[in-house]
Design an enzyme around this catalytic site. Structure first.
Site, PDB file in Angstrom:
ATOM      1  N   GLU B  63      -5.755   8.014 -23.752  1.00 35.30           N
ATOM      2  CA  GLU B  63      -6.041   9.453 -23.763  1.00 35.30           C
ATOM      3  C   GLU B  63      -7.217   9.817 -24.655  1.00 35.30           C
ATOM      4  O   GLU B  63      -7.992  10.725 -24.335  1.00 35.30           O
ATOM      5  CB  GLU B  63      -4.788  10.233 -24.179  1.00 35.30           C
ATOM      6  CG  GLU B  63      -3.651  10.174 -23.162  1.00 35.30           C
ATOM      7  CD  GLU B  63      -2.870   8.861 -23.197  1.00 35.30           C
ATOM      8  OE1 GLU B  63      -3.077   8.061 -24.141  1.00 35.30           O
ATOM      9  OE2 GLU B  63      -2.064   8.623 -22.277  1.00 35.30           O
ATOM     10  N   HIS B 132       8.407  13.812 -22.763  1.00 39.62           N
ATOM     11  CA  HIS B 132       7.906  14.497 -21.562  1.00 39.62           C
ATOM     12  C   HIS B 132       8.177  15.994 -21.616  1.00 39.62           C
ATOM     13  O   HIS B 132       8.064  16.672 -20.606  1.00 39.62           O
ATOM     14  CB  HIS B 132       8.576  13.935 -20.297  1.00 39.62           C
ATOM     15  CG  HIS B 132       8.080  12.576 -19.892  1.00 39.62           C
ATOM     16  ND1 HIS B 132       7.479  11.720 -20.760  1.00 39.62           N
ATOM     17  CD2 HIS B 132       8.086  11.937 -18.687  1.00 39.62           C
ATOM     18  CE1 HIS B 132       7.159  10.599 -20.130  1.00 39.62           C
ATOM     19  NE2 HIS B 132       7.510  10.709 -18.864  1.00 39.62           N
TER      20      HIS B 132
END
Lengths: 363, 329
Positions: B63, B132
């Site tokens: 990322e 998540h």
């Protein structure tokens, strides 16, 4: 699928074209650069050394807050800029003032950062030199992005992405090499291994055979070069730039050099290294080495040397003048560049500061 | 003529990307699994096939690399849109976001600007695993230089994403995962009020519910129930966390004199606490009661079987409204 990694391996020893006395090495892996290229580099070396020494002096006079000097690393600085074409980009670290200047940026504008007037003083688009900042290795990913954007548009841009030995331990170094390799981005990753990350020696940073070997894991060819040999740097970095431009993907070059001075003026290098270690590098000085070669080959005489020194002195004089000017930064600037259009909250806060300034009579 | 279509928020986001990329060749989309797969939530469905893999492409799984590369592409004339696969998966990019994305314009006095969008599927309510479900808006909202938006409707998802891509400044675009599949009649319009404006979703006279992103439907449902019980609740949807629309929020609170902030994120040092502080500073004399908050407890996000304890629900909102020091109670 595995691919033969041999073509990714760096040379057994750093590429050297002239020894520390300035004598050309027999059977070198690269041809000696043309005399004009060496003279251009020498002029920039002399100026670069002068800039380093002048900036150091300006710190002691209180004109700069601090200066991370590249004294002893000027050959890397000069070669990194000289091998680039006009449309290429240079991504310097905070220690790479001389490289930015060699690329054409006004030293006074580069040193705005260390003078404390603003975070960055030059227009990056003017000479295609990215702004300096102190986080390590983060700029390498920006370099990949600039190169990838250019490649998508079919432009022949190459990006020179500089970092130090310590930065090779940061995650972004590894992500940058991997991204560049996967996207075949035309980036030359140029590691100046100057043996120290502030106080921590290379042995505490990595036990890889060399930092150039770190390319293998990403499919990036690595090369090692004597970082105090301007001729070898021009040849090795020039070859890397040519390969990247030809579509061969990113290249990794490790220069073996030495940080002759402390990390910055605020650092005390005697706490972590011995004087005799430093002394051993004095005779490998990049400026005297190239000077000896050029004199020996009748490319340089006293008159020309004096002219180069005078040019460098002129740059130093302009630094003294430019950096001695007391600029009073405008507090309105604190709010003016955060967003294209200041938020309502910033408008309120700017008014608060403007009011404070007005009440204090402009100070 | 406005075109109305029945779309989910996921489809509206997909349309926004598609339309922005068709309009401007410098817009590129990349991230993890956003290519042929179309993203794990299918937001980029069909873009690679339609526009080519130079325009929408998969990257290595890193990322910081994704955001750092986007910075460089934005420096060099592109308008990158990147997807962080999940809220908590964006944290490896935190240094790039905070130290460079947010600061480049200011560092260079406006000479280098970063028109880029960081899309983050965020928040809970989907029975997701530990990493998540984070409501991570406070980290971004606390960082000067970023715009932070969170749509709550499909129409706003379209409008705000078009606005984010067109913005000269970097935008963290928070997509409430649990609303991805809610369907509504949508007018695809890029020219409705964009970033920086809140919307009054429901008029009301007794108290104001202030919410954003996934909590807006909760607030609307609570207002519906309250109406049946004879209490008229106004609902304000922030849409944009940064810039914050003080004017709309404060006008609303002054009109009712009472307010409850509803948000999923943990309450301590959060966007919800900022809202209470701002409104109190500006509307103190219009308030009939202290502002209440219905927010996440200060705990790590719970496992799926316990997440309903953490998420603001209609009953908790109504209980908070009941606590607003009504004269008749």
């Amino acid at each position: 699928m595995t691919r033969d990694p041999d073509h990714l391996l760096p040379s057994d020893r750093p590429v050297t074209l002239m020894d520390h006395r300035g004598v050309a090495v027999e059977g070198a892996a690269h041809a000696m650069p043309a005399p004009e290229a060496l003279l251009t580099a020498f002029a920039a070396l002399v100026t670069g050394r002068r800039i380093n020494d002048q900036a150091y002096a300006l710190v002691r006079q209180g004109r700069l807050a601090v200066y991370p000097s590249s004294h002893g690393q000027e050959a890397c600085q000069v070669a990194a800029a000289q091998v680039l074409a006009d449309g290429d980009w240079l991504f310097p670290t905070y220690r790479d003032t001389v490289a930015a200047v060699a690329r054409g940026v006004d030293p006074v504008e580069v040193l705005v950062l260390l003078k404390g007037d603003w975070h960055s003083g030059y227009d990056p688009s003017e000479h295609h030199v990215a702004p300096q900042a102190t986080p390590l290795a983060t700029q390498l990913l920006h370099a990949v992005g600039v190169a990838h954007a250019a490649r998508l548009r079919g432009e022949p841009t190459v990006v020179m992405a500089m970092c130090g030995d310590g930065a090779t331990s940061e995650g972004d170094f590894h992500e940058a090499l991997n991204f560049a390799a996967v996207f075949r981005a035309p980036v030359v990753f140029f590691v100046q291994n100057n043996e120290y990350a502030i106080s921590v020696p290379l042995a505490r940073q990595s036990v890889a055979p060399s930092l150039a070997h770190k390319g293998i894991g990403y499919g990036v060819p690595g090369e090692r070069v004597d970082g105090n040999d301007t001729a070898a740097l021009l040849a090795v970095l020039g070859t890397a730039v040519d390969r990247a431009r030809a579509g061969e993907g990113p290249q990794l070059v490790e220069a073996h050099t030495y940080r002759m001075q402390a990390h910055t003026n605020a650092d005390d290098a005697t706490r972590y290294r011995q004087d005799d270690e430093v002394a051993a590098w004095v005779e490998r000085d990049p400026v005297t080495r190239l000077e000896a070669y050029l004199c020996e080959h009748d490319l340089l005489d006293d008159e020309r040397l004096a002219a180069f020194a005078a040019d460098a002195e002129e740059v130093a004089a302009a630094m003294r003048v430019g950096l001695s000017e007391d600029v009073t930064p405008d507090p309105a600037d604190l709010f003016a560049h955060v967003y294209a259009v200041p938020t309502p909250q910033l408008v309120e806060q700017a008014a608060l500061v403007a009011d404070e300034v007005a009440r204090e009579g402009g100070h | 003529m406005p075109q109305f279509e029945k779309l989910t928020m996921a489809q509206a986001l997909n349309r926004a990307l598609r339309d922005a990329m068709a309009d401007d060749p410098s817009v590129v989309m990349f991230g993890e699994d956003v290519g042929p797969l179309g993203g794990v939530f299918r937001i980029t469905d069909g873009l690679t096939a339609e526009l080519g893999e130079d325009r929408c492409f998969d990257t290595p799984l890193a990322e910081s690399g994704i955001v750092g590369m986007a910075v460089g592409m934005a420096m060099n004339g592109m308008r990158p849109v990147v997807e962080m696969q999940f809220d908590a998966f964006a944290y490896p990019a935190f240094e790039q976001i905070v130290s460079h994305v947010a600061k480049m314009r200011n560092r260079t006095r406006g000479r280098v600007t970063l028109p880029m969008v960081i899309r983050v599927p965020y928040a809970g309510g989907i029975g997701g695993v530990e990493h998540h479900c984070d409501s991570s808006e406070s980290y971004y909202a606390h960082t000067p230089g970023l715009h932070v938006v969170a749509p709550s409707t499909a129409a706003d998802a379209y409008t705000l994403l078009r606005a984010a891509i067109a913005s000269p400044d970097p935008v963290v675009f928070l997509e409430p995962k649990k609303l991805y599949w809610s369907k509504e009649e949508v007018e695809l319009d890029a020219d409705r009020p964009g970033i920086g404006t809140a919307a009054v979703r429901r008029e009301g006279t007794d108290a104001t519910l202030i919410a954003y992103g996934p909590s807006v439907p909760v607030a609307l449902e609570a207002a519906e129930v309250a109406a049946q019980e004879g209490r008229s609740l106004q609902v304000v949807d922030l849409r944009s966390i940064v810039p914050f629309d003080d004017a709309t929020v404060c006008d609303a609170v002054r009109s009712t004199g009472r307010a409850v902030v509803v948000a999923e994120a943990t309450g301590f040092a959060s966007v919800s606490s900022e809202i209470v502080a701002r409104v109190t500073e500006r509307c103190f004399h219009s308030l009939a009661a202290p502002i209440r908050r219905v927010v996440g407890f200060d705990i790590p996000f719970p496992p799926p079987k316990l997440e309903h304890f953490q998420l603001p629900g209609v009953d908790r909102v109504l209980d908070a409204v009941d606590d607003l020091q009504w004269e008749d109670s």
